[in-house]
Design a protein around this motif. Structure first.
Motif, PDB file in Angstrom:
ATOM      1  N   LYS A  21     123.275  13.981  63.952  1.00 24.08           N
ATOM      2  CA  LYS A  21     124.449  13.322  64.514  1.00 24.08           C
ATOM      3  C   LYS A  21     124.841  12.100  63.682  1.00 24.08           C
ATOM      4  CE  LYS A  21     124.165  12.393  68.837  1.00 24.08           C
ATOM      5  NZ  LYS A  21     123.645  12.059  70.178  1.00 24.08           N
ATOM      6  N   PHE A  32     130.569  12.894  68.768  1.00 25.65           N
ATOM      7  CA  PHE A  32     129.599  13.718  69.491  1.00 25.65           C
ATOM      8  C   PHE A  32     129.603  13.386  70.975  1.00 25.65           C
ATOM      9  CE2 PHE A  32     128.114  14.016  65.184  1.00 25.65           C
ATOM     10  CZ  PHE A  32     127.596  15.294  65.089  1.00 25.65           C
ATOM     11  N   SER A  40     124.180  18.628  71.584  1.00 26.16           N
ATOM     12  CA  SER A  40     125.261  17.680  71.377  1.00 26.16           C
ATOM     13  C   SER A  40     126.451  18.410  70.775  1.00 26.16           C
ATOM     14  CB  SER A  40     124.807  16.545  70.449  1.00 26.16           C
ATOM     15  OG  SER A  40     125.785  15.533  70.409  1.00 26.16           O
ATOM     16  N   PHE A  42     130.195  18.515  68.969  1.00 28.84           N
ATOM     17  CA  PHE A  42     130.929  17.685  68.016  1.00 28.84           C
ATOM     18  C   PHE A  42     132.386  18.112  67.934  1.00 28.84           C
ATOM     19  CE2 PHE A  42     129.437  21.156  65.217  1.00 28.84           C
ATOM     20  CZ  PHE A  42     130.602  21.486  64.546  1.00 28.84           C
TER      21      PHE A  42
END
Length: 125
Positions: A21, A32, A40, A42
């Motif tokens: 990230k 994110f 996560s 994006f």
């Protein structure tokens, strides 16, 4: 805008979700949104909306996607190839195939902190 029968979302494994990230935020300015500790999502822009429609996510896994292992290669575009390569190296990415020419442009391949391979290309010299 969503388009019928087009690629809309990509998911990748990530051994080190936090490092991945941080890398993509620093180099490509992706934003994110976490969904628990192991996923996560994006998007390519800070407001969560992607001009190209490309969005995706990283899920916690000890796996990685590389072309040597038969993985699909995601190719990003840059107007300033050398500048993008320098940003990738400064953020901890590893260049695994230096800049080379091909019909239509130039590109290079890199590995991000979780071990996934991506490429960047440009049609500019």
């Amino acid at each position: 805008m969503l388009k019928h029968e087009t690629i809309n979302y990509l998911e990748f494994p990530a051994k080190d979700l936090a490092a991945t990230k941080a890398f993509f935020s620093q180099v490509f300015h992706w934003s994110f949104e976490d969904y628990g500790d192991e996923y996560s999502a994006f998007s390519e822009s800070a407001n969560g909306q992607s001009a190209t429609g490309m969005m995706g996510g990283f899920y916690q896994a000890d796996l990685m996607s590389t072309t040597a292992k038969g993985g699909a290669l995601v190719v990003l575009y840059s107007e300033k190839l050398e500048q993008t390569q320098a940003k990738i190296e400064q953020a901890g990415g590893a260049i695994v195939r230096p800049i080379f020419s091909f019909p239509g442009g130039r590109r290079f391949h890199f590995i991000e902190p979780s071990g996934n391979e991506f490429a960047v290309w440009s049609d500019r010299s």
